[in-house]
Design a protein around this motif. Structure first.
Motif, short mmCIF file in Angstrom:
data_model
loop_
_atom_site.label_atom_id
_atom_site.label_comp_id
_atom_site.label_asym_id
_atom_site.label_seq_id
_atom_site.Cartn_x
_atom_site.Cartn_y
_atom_site.Cartn_z
N THR A 266 0.84 -1.20 0.00
CA THR A 266 0.00 0.00 0.00
C THR A 266 0.87 1.24 0.00
O THR A 266 1.98 1.24 0.54
CB THR A 266 -0.95 0.02 1.22
OG1 THR A 266 -1.78 1.18 1.14
CG2 THR A 266 -0.18 0.04 2.53
N PRO B 169 2.14 4.84 1.24
CA PRO B 169 2.28 5.33 2.61
C PRO B 169 1.19 6.33 3.02
O PRO B 169 0.93 6.49 4.21
CB PRO B 169 3.66 5.97 2.65
CG PRO B 169 4.09 6.11 1.24
CD PRO B 169 3.30 5.16 0.41
N GLU C 217 -2.04 6.12 1.86
CA GLU C 217 -3.35 5.50 1.75
C GLU C 217 -3.94 5.24 3.13
O GLU C 217 -3.22 5.06 4.12
CB GLU C 217 -3.27 4.20 0.95
CG GLU C 217 -2.94 4.42 -0.52
CD GLU C 217 -2.94 3.14 -1.31
OE1 GLU C 217 -3.88 2.33 -1.14
OE2 GLU C 217 -2.01 2.95 -2.10
N LYS D 237 -5.29 2.68 4.52
CA LYS D 237 -4.87 1.47 5.22
C LYS D 237 -3.50 1.64 5.87
O LYS D 237 -3.27 1.15 6.97
CB LYS D 237 -4.93 0.25 4.31
CG LYS D 237 -4.24 0.34 2.99
CD LYS D 237 -4.62 -0.86 2.12
CE LYS D 237 -4.20 -0.68 0.69
NZ LYS D 237 -5.02 0.26 -0.06
N ALA D 238 -2.58 2.35 5.22
CA ALA D 238 -1.26 2.58 5.81
C ALA D 238 -1.37 3.49 7.03
O ALA D 238 -0.70 3.25 8.04
CB ALA D 238 -0.32 3.19 4.78
N ARG E 58 5.75 -4.51 8.76
CA ARG E 58 6.46 -4.05 7.57
C ARG E 58 7.53 -5.04 7.17
O ARG E 58 8.24 -5.61 8.00
CB ARG E 58 7.15 -2.71 7.84
CG ARG E 58 6.30 -1.47 7.79
CD ARG E 58 6.02 -0.93 6.41
NE ARG E 58 7.16 -0.77 5.51
CZ ARG E 58 7.99 0.26 5.49
NH1 ARG E 58 7.82 1.27 6.32
NH2 ARG E 58 8.99 0.31 4.62
N LEU F 273 4.58 0.56 0.62
CA LEU F 273 5.02 -0.18 1.80
C LEU F 273 4.53 -1.61 1.65
O LEU F 273 3.42 -1.86 1.18
CB LEU F 273 4.42 0.44 3.06
CG LEU F 273 4.61 1.94 3.25
CD1 LEU F 273 3.90 2.40 4.51
CD2 LEU F 273 6.08 2.31 3.27
N PHE G 177 3.71 -5.24 3.58
CA PHE G 177 3.37 -5.80 4.90
C PHE G 177 3.21 -7.30 4.81
O PHE G 177 2.77 -7.83 3.78
CB PHE G 177 2.06 -5.19 5.42
CG PHE G 177 2.17 -3.75 5.80
CD1 PHE G 177 2.50 -3.39 7.09
CD2 PHE G 177 1.96 -2.75 4.86
CE1 PHE G 177 2.61 -2.06 7.45
CE2 PHE G 177 2.06 -1.43 5.20
CZ PHE G 177 2.39 -1.07 6.51
#
Length: 170
Positions: free
Chosen positions: A64, A66, A68, A70-71, A103, A143, A145
């Protein structure tokens, strides 16, 4: 998650149901074309979004930007739920993965994950890696995850079954 403890929840299963095997559950995770990610906003409201994910080394991975939602949510609360399956009532297998999202920044892991994304979608997802993120020609950095499951639920349809897979305790 390797070789989890698998149990059938008879409360939510047909009387003749068998637990869904870990192999069958893992196959759904490996082959899913779309996965739904649920995170929690700072004010407690849920945030759900579809994304592409890769099952690798016993964990479900996603990327995602950074900025967004969700981040932003993950920065405050790493606990997530990922779901995938078949949107029919009486056939297929739906799978729910619960666990913390952490992460992935190791260059070797990012390189392997980028290759897994390319392979899974026949080259349609092209990520490069570097400086602890994915990069592509569509947008900025992404990023990455990993969700190492604390619990995986498998919901069989047709013969309805509710199976729970949890990691073995050492």
């Amino acid at each position: 998650m390797k070789d989890p403890v698998t149990t059938l929840d008879a409360r939510f299963s047909d009387t003749d149901a068998e637990p869904t095997s870990w192999d069958a559950t893992q196959e759904v995770l490996e082959n899913a074309q779309i996965t739904w990610l649920t995170t929690v906003r700072a004010d407690g409201r849920p945030h759900v979004t579809p994304l592409v994910a890769v099952w690798l080394d016993g964990a479900l991975h996603f990327a995602t930007g950074p900025e967004e939602q969700k981040a932003v949510n993950l920065a405050a609360n790493p606990n997530v739920v990922l779901t995938t399956g078949n949107n029919t009532w009486d056939e297929g297998l739906d799978v729910v993965v619960e666990g913390p999202a952490t992460r992935v920044t190791d260059p070797e892991a990012l390189e392997r994950l980028a290759a897994a994304w390319r392979t899974k979608w026949d080259g349609r997802w092209q990520f490069e890696w570097g400086e602890d993120v994915f990069r592509n020609d569509i947008g900025g950095p992404a990023l990455v995850f990993a969700v190492d499951p604390t619990k995986v639920l498998a919901f069989g349809k047709g013969t309805f079954s509710h199976t729970r897979h949890v990691p073995r305790r050492a």
